[in-house]
Design an enzyme around this catalytic site. Structure first.
Site, PDB file in Angstrom:
ATOM      1  N   ASP A 113      -2.507  -0.988  -5.584  1.00  0.00           N
ATOM      2  CA  ASP A 113      -2.714   0.021  -6.621  1.00  0.00           C
ATOM      3  C   ASP A 113      -2.280   1.401  -6.109  1.00  0.00           C
ATOM      4  O   ASP A 113      -1.642   2.174  -6.833  1.00  0.00           O
ATOM      5  CB  ASP A 113      -4.203   0.036  -7.012  1.00  0.00           C
ATOM      6  CG  ASP A 113      -4.454   0.824  -8.278  1.00  0.00           C
ATOM      7  OD1 ASP A 113      -3.874   0.461  -9.323  1.00  0.00           O
ATOM      8  OD2 ASP A 113      -5.197   1.811  -8.223  1.00  0.00           O
TER       9      ASP A 113
ATOM     10  N   LYS B 240       0.893   4.044  -7.333  1.00  0.00           N
ATOM     11  CA  LYS B 240       0.803   5.495  -7.539  1.00  0.00           C
ATOM     12  C   LYS B 240       1.888   6.222  -6.737  1.00  0.00           C
ATOM     13  O   LYS B 240       2.479   7.198  -7.215  1.00  0.00           O
ATOM     14  CB  LYS B 240      -0.591   5.983  -7.134  1.00  0.00           C
ATOM     15  CG  LYS B 240      -1.697   5.421  -8.018  1.00  0.00           C
ATOM     16  CD  LYS B 240      -3.080   5.846  -7.544  1.00  0.00           C
ATOM     17  CE  LYS B 240      -4.154   5.263  -8.456  1.00  0.00           C
ATOM     18  NZ  LYS B 240      -5.523   5.650  -8.031  1.00  0.00           N
TER      19      LYS B 240
END
Lengths: 381, 381
Positions: B237, B241
């Site tokens: 995750d 980003k």
């Protein structure tokens, strides 16, 4: 919100036709000092990219300082070369604005890079005439409330924009961040900030090994202070920034409402700058005593601005050693927004909050926001 | 830029007539989970103020989850009361988008609050059709480059906007901040971030007094982790980003290009979530060894994402004790932009970078940015 009355199965709407012609924006720069000059350099650098990537054509039309103005700028001006056949005329802000606006066929943006009340006095008229204003000049947003309200009425009536991100943290995203929080329904609980790079540097360095006066002299020699360091030490510039944040949050505060605990002794407030520099040692004993008290309490000294409800205060405080302010470096500004949503941990923006390049960038980004409001796209996708 | 040909003394341009009619924007929400529900609540709360202060009328037209959609939303829906006579239909994203867009007379914005690739697959078509998209869904901006480019082409052709501030730091101003830096001519040197609130919490707490596995179990019980904590511990995750920030900076990176040093041992990567939770102790010895090594070097452990030129890396690092990352608290995210202008000290944004309310606020602020591009004014003046 209400029910929209429309057939439930209408086809995807037709794609709006993309205008092939670029958006042309007329630009005028007031105050070609350090910030204004940096802005002109950035505009020159980015013009080709904005034209090719964003279909935006910025046209520099005029530059004015407090005494002269230079109309009919051209590529020579943008390239920083000779002024060519151009001539400086006596400054006349009305004539200047009218020239930048031209015949009104293109949107016009004035970048006020001065620190002048005289220029701020013109905002309402310019905005009423549909001319947008972008500025790091704190005078309008922190000056008389009556003028600020007139500016708001003028902008509201014409739809012209006023952006002033550069007024608080130079290039740091502060004003827009607060705006986004409030416009999406968050509630401001408190603002806590180190809003002066100069004072941050002084208190980051002030550990007792060097008298406070020697640090002020060093900062002065390094160009970290204003020519008259009292302009920093008084705390008034920080107070102006706090007023701007307060008004942004809907608190109708004036500079006089801020409790400012300045560092300049009363008997040194009125003397000449030279006499003040010669009397700087007078600061040493009280500052040494403050430092000793802070240390006895297990903390460090920092110059802090606080807004809590309607209460606004600026001055030196003892800060806990594990507070974010205790870990800031060099001339860093730090702004902490405590809100209903950001309650356990605040939303914090930190970094250098002064300097011609980053301040000019804030003005430039504001100018791009104005262009964005006219349809100019800015994204990586 | 070029010379503007216009009479030098033309009068101030006439004020543009302010439209009295409000700007009506049709809104559709995809993914009414925690973030989508928070967004609906915020829209309901702020609708009256936006109407009165900004002359903006947001009309919620439809809501869709992955299986059902609800067209023809009304005040009942916004007030969170019964669904009244409305009926859920089987979800059909094309029909949904067409319904939100209506006859094309009003601008339409779809807020994708899902985390779905299926929805991201539709962006290009929606944008091509002139429908704006705002989203915290990381899939499009961090997914296949080919799809991302198609999305860009579609938006470029129609002029429709895609905003995705919420993808990196939830409500923290990260993507727009980077955009402003780059568009005003700054150059990105490096990005350094703590981009996972979960991993920040774990490493802020991990001081050797409690085994790492116990902290993971505690975070899981507190709801700080995903239902399967490997989704956090893998670092994927965070890698997404970082890809989003890289692309924003013009680096055409894919997820596979990120060097991800995950915390999940290979032999626990494929087992069931329950089996993983039962085997958590396997993390303890290696993590204790890392902590001991960090301490021997005088530092602390933090989970860090770095972008340096084209090199992108995510993993646990030893950080100097006076580094900003060592002082972050709770679940704070920290993003540091080192640029040509912000070279001595970086521009830092810090705060909680997850949570339904702050993520929804990012989507809402993006929606207001779209409205701003259509002339809606947002400022305190």
């Amino acid at each position: 919100m209400s029910i929209a009355i429309a057939p439930p199965h209408s086809p995807l709407r037709a794609a709006p036709r993309r205008a092939v012609a670029p958006l042309v924006v007329h630009v005028g720069v007031v105050g070609p000092g350090k910030v204004g000059t940096a802005l002109l350099t950035q505009l020159r650098l980015m013009a080709p990219r904005l034209a090719s990537h964003c279909n935006l054509e910025l046209r520099l039309r005029a530059v004015s300082d407090s005494r002269h103005m230079w109309l009919d700028c051209d590529d020579e001006a943008l390239n920083g070369r000779s002024h060519g056949a151009q001539t400086w005329r006596p400054a006349d802000l009305d004539e200047f604005a009218a020239y930048v606006a031209g015949d009104g066929g293109e949107p016009a943006v004035l970048a006020d890079c001065s620190a002048s009340d005289v220029v701020a006095d013109r905002y309402a008229g310019w905005l009423a005439a549909g001319i947008h204003v972008v500025t790091p000049n704190k005078r309008a947003a922190s000056g008389p409330l009556e003028r600020w309200r007139r500016i708001g009425v003028a902008a509201g009536a014409s739809g012209a924009r006023l952006h002033y991100e550069g007024t608080v943290g130079a290039g740091l995203p502060v004003v827009q961040t607060l705006r986004d929080l409030l416009d999406t329904g968050d509630e401001l609980v408190a603002v806590e900030g180190m809003l002066s790079g100069t004072l941050a540097w002084l208190f980051n360095r002030f550990d007792g090994s060097t008298p406070f006066s020697a640090l002020v002299r060093e900062a002065h020699a390094l160009g970290y202070t204003e020519p008259d360091p009292r302009d920093d030490l008084s705390g008034m510039d920080v107070a102006r920034k706090l007023v701007i944040l307060a008004r942004e949050a809907g608190v109708a505060l004036s500079l006089e409402d801020v409790e400012v605990r300045g560092l300049v002794p009363d008997d040194l407030a009125a003397c000449s700058p030279d006499a003040f520099m010669e009397s700087l040692d007078a600061l040493d004993a009280p500052m040494a005593a403050r430092l000793a008290a802070a240390r006895a309490a297990g903390g460090v000294l920092r110059h802090v601005a606080r807004l809590d409800g309607r209460r606004a205060a600026v001055g030196v405080e003892t800060i806990e050693p594990d507070h974010a302010f205790a870990h800031a470096r060099l001339t860093d500004n730090v702004i902490r927004f405590a809100t209903r949503r950001y309650c356990d941990n605040a939303l914090v923006v930190q970094g250098p909050g002064a300097g011609p390049e980053v301040t000019a960038a804030a003005v430039f980004a504001d100018l791009l926001r104005v262009a964005g409001a006219m349809g100019v796209k800015r994204c990586a996708c």
